[in-house]
Design a protein around this motif. Structure first.
Motif, mmCIF file in Angstrom:
data_model
loop_
_atom_site.group_PDB
_atom_site.id
_atom_site.type_symbol
_atom_site.label_atom_id
_atom_site.label_comp_id
_atom_site.label_asym_id
_atom_site.label_seq_id
_atom_site.Cartn_x
_atom_site.Cartn_y
_atom_site.Cartn_z
ATOM 1 N N ARG A 1 0.821 -1.211 0.000
ATOM 2 C CA ARG A 1 0.000 0.000 0.000
ATOM 3 C C ARG A 1 0.854 1.259 0.000
ATOM 4 O O ARG A 1 0.535 2.253 -0.654
ATOM 5 C CB ARG A 1 -0.947 -0.023 1.200
ATOM 6 C CG ARG A 1 -1.982 -1.140 1.108
ATOM 7 C CD ARG A 1 -2.742 -1.341 2.402
ATOM 8 N NE ARG A 1 -3.562 -0.182 2.731
ATOM 9 C CZ ARG A 1 -4.321 -0.110 3.818
ATOM 10 N NH1 ARG A 1 -4.343 -1.123 4.671
ATOM 11 N NH2 ARG A 1 -5.039 0.956 4.050
ATOM 12 N N HIS B 1 -4.292 -4.702 -8.331
ATOM 13 C CA HIS B 1 -4.409 -5.263 -6.987
ATOM 14 C C HIS B 1 -3.700 -6.609 -6.905
ATOM 15 O O HIS B 1 -3.526 -7.309 -7.902
ATOM 16 C CB HIS B 1 -5.874 -5.419 -6.570
ATOM 17 C CG HIS B 1 -6.679 -6.321 -7.455
ATOM 18 N ND1 HIS B 1 -7.197 -5.905 -8.658
ATOM 19 C CD2 HIS B 1 -7.060 -7.625 -7.323
ATOM 20 C CE1 HIS B 1 -7.861 -6.899 -9.235
ATOM 21 N NE2 HIS B 1 -7.782 -7.945 -8.447
ATOM 22 N N SER C 1 -0.556 -10.573 -9.516
ATOM 23 C CA SER C 1 -1.285 -9.306 -9.542
ATOM 24 C C SER C 1 -2.303 -9.329 -10.667
ATOM 25 O O SER C 1 -2.212 -10.128 -11.603
ATOM 26 C CB SER C 1 -0.315 -8.133 -9.737
ATOM 27 O OG SER C 1 0.671 -8.112 -8.731
#
Length: 543
Positions: free
Chosen positions: A461, A478, A501
């Protein structure tokens, strides 16, 4: 040219598939899957059992509009002692208002007397009354003959009498069920053939479970014996070991002789190219990692690792491929590994859009680097994106987007405002973008549940939090899977991290990192994932 017979596809993902351990679709998710099945070309979409649970009831209350598939409600035949018109359980199924209704009933004499506790005649009459009731209401009536194959082996006359009762009462389809999933293909063929000798094959379907790993083979055996409807689920979902996998059956029926030559389905060649994306959509909804080795649609289904194979593939893909991957929306992959040769490498570079002539000295350098790094613990056969970045770097074709100056991760055990002990991971990442120094901080602490999502989550993040002009390129990205493996032993042991991913375009890619420190290995893989995304989306290099 002889006209091909029609095979009908019936999907029960939303009902039978939902019985998979750990699977719990919402009404919205069921509607999304139903629309995907309709677009694919499936003939029947079984939505669930109205009245059995709130989710199924909500789904039918706001049923999706399907352009060609028949939305089907599922239930059971009337209970003994009640009429079909006055059975509230059957009534809830009928009141869903679907064009088609499928009812399940017992056809194994032991189950009738032991499980239901009624007589054989009472059960058979309940089947007939229920199907007659549906036909009188103008619904397309289907009967799932539960435990049919076990029942036939125990008492063939009674099992067949149940089929006869359903057909005479107006059932459009009688579906023979291998409910326990233990039948063998020759048994399915012989018993289905006996049924189709007595009743029209265009009224007979097949429903197989996969407890012996034979659901697809058994379904095909039933088609060979005359059945003309196949029931199954997406990705083989279902209770215990699952149901017949329509994702495998559909391309087999469409691409493999003799099925391709004898039959047609509602799935067009154009729709077949969406098969891989449909399969992965279901996995995304379930938050599952797709099975890499799934037939037709798996990431490894058309992967060629050995140099000899890759060399032949360059000359003619049919040497090691039973179909062309693009027919089902998949792609060919020639991964890099310590078994690789120049044929693999040239092929892989070509797929990246890079043309390098055989004998170019840079090829040997790339191969040597791959082999050295795999000796250190890297694994590029499962991390194609990381390999692409390695090759581009050696060829001088990797743009420079940003530079990581440093990062730090801390894990703290502390008390929250309610004096409960919690664990919180915090990450700090400092990068330089166009000469500007940017610091990002992120916690993986969930403020609602007080759960710690871990240091890797915090690091991911923070790294993707503020990349300036590159932010719009990565906002739809993501992390979908995170795998850790310890290689070596003792003081020589290192950690290998593989990260999968995905983005909003439906792409999935894998990256790898290796270090004695799990956080450092994770950061390498996370960094590669971001850079690969920027490369593939054509982001401009830093000034």
């Amino acid at each position: 040219m002889t006209a091909r017979e029609r095979l009908f596809l019936y999907d029960t993902t939303l009902r039978d598939g939902q019985q998979t351990a750990g699977v719990d679709f919402s009404a919205e998710e069921k509607a999304r899957i139903a629309r995907a099945l309709d677009a694919l070309g499936v003939d029947y979409v079984e939505g669930g059992w109205p009245g059995a649970n709130p989710t199924d009831s909500d789904f039918f209350d706001a049923a999706p509009s399907l352009s060609r598939a028949r939305l089907t409600a599922f239930g059971m035949t009337r209970r003994v002692g009640r009429s079909a018109a006055n059975d509230d359980v059957l009534g809830a199924v009928v009141n869903a208002g679907t064009q088609a209704v499928c009812l399940v009933g017992k056809t194994h004499d032991y189950h009738v007397t032991a499980a239901l506790g009624v007589s054989l005649d009472e059960n058979r009459q309940a089947i007939a009354d229920s199907l007659r009731h549906l036909a009188a209401l103008g619904r397309e009536a289907l009967f799932d003959a539960e435990h049919f194959f076990d029942g036939y082996k125990a008492n063939p006359d009674y099992a067949l009498s149940c089929v006869e009762a359903a057909i005479e009462a107006g059932a459009r389809w009688v579906v023979l069920c291998d409910t326990n999933g233990g039948a063998l293909p020759h048994e399915i063929f012989e018993i289905t053939q006996e049924v189709t000798r007595r009743f029209p094959g265009e009224r007979i379907g097949i429903h197989c479970h996969d407890d012996a790993g034979l659901a697809v083979a058994n379904s095909l055996a039933a088609v060979d014996a005359g059945a003309r409807q196949i029931q199954g689920t997406l990705n083989g979902l279902g209770e215990r070991c699952g149901n017949a996998n329509l994702i495998t059956l559909i391309p087999t029926l469409m691409l493999k002789p003799p099925y391709r030559d004898r039959f047609e389905t509602g799935v067009t060649p154009e729709a077949l190219t969406t098969l891989t994306s449909v399969s992965r959509m279901v996995d995304d909804i379930l938050n599952r990692v797709p099975d890499r080795h799934a037939p037709y649609v798996g990431a490894a289904a058309f992967t060629h690792k050995a140099g000899l194979h890759a060399s032949a593939i360059l000359k003619d893909p049919s040497t090691y491929e039973h179909i062309a991957p693009e027919l089902v929306g998949n792609e060919r992959v020639v991964p890099m590994s310590n078994q690789a040769g120049q044929s693999n490498l040239i092929r892989r570079l070509s797929e990246m859009g890079i043309a390098v002539e055989k004998g170019d000295p840079r090829l040997a350098r790339i191969l040597d680097l791959v082999k050295r790094r795999e000796d250190e613990g890297y694994a590029y056969d499962g991390a194609q994106a990381s390999f692409e970045l390695l090759a581009r770097r050696e060829l001088g074709l990797l743009p420079r987007f940003f530079e990581v100056e440093r990062y730090r991760v801390t894990v703290e055990r502390r008390r929250n405002a309610l004096q409960r002990e919690i664990t919180v991971s915090e990450a700090v990442v400092v990068v330089r973008i166009d000469g500007e120094r940017v610091m990002s901080v992120s916690e993986s602490h969930d403020p609602v549940s007080d759960a710690d999502r871990g240091p890797v989550n915090a690091l991911s993040r923070a790294l993707a939090k503020d990349l300036g002009r590159y932010q719009s390129y990565i906002d739809d990205m993501h992390l979908v899977d995170f795998k850790v493996r310890i290689t070596g032993a003792g003081t020589e042991a290192v950690t290998r991290v593989l990260i999968d991913s995905a983005d909003g375009q439906g792409r999935r890619w894998s990256t790898v990192g290796v270090s004695a420190n799990i956080v450092d290995a994770s950061f390498q893989a996370l960094h590669d994932a971001l850079v690969w995304k920027l490369v593939r989306d054509g982001a401009p290099a830093a000034a």
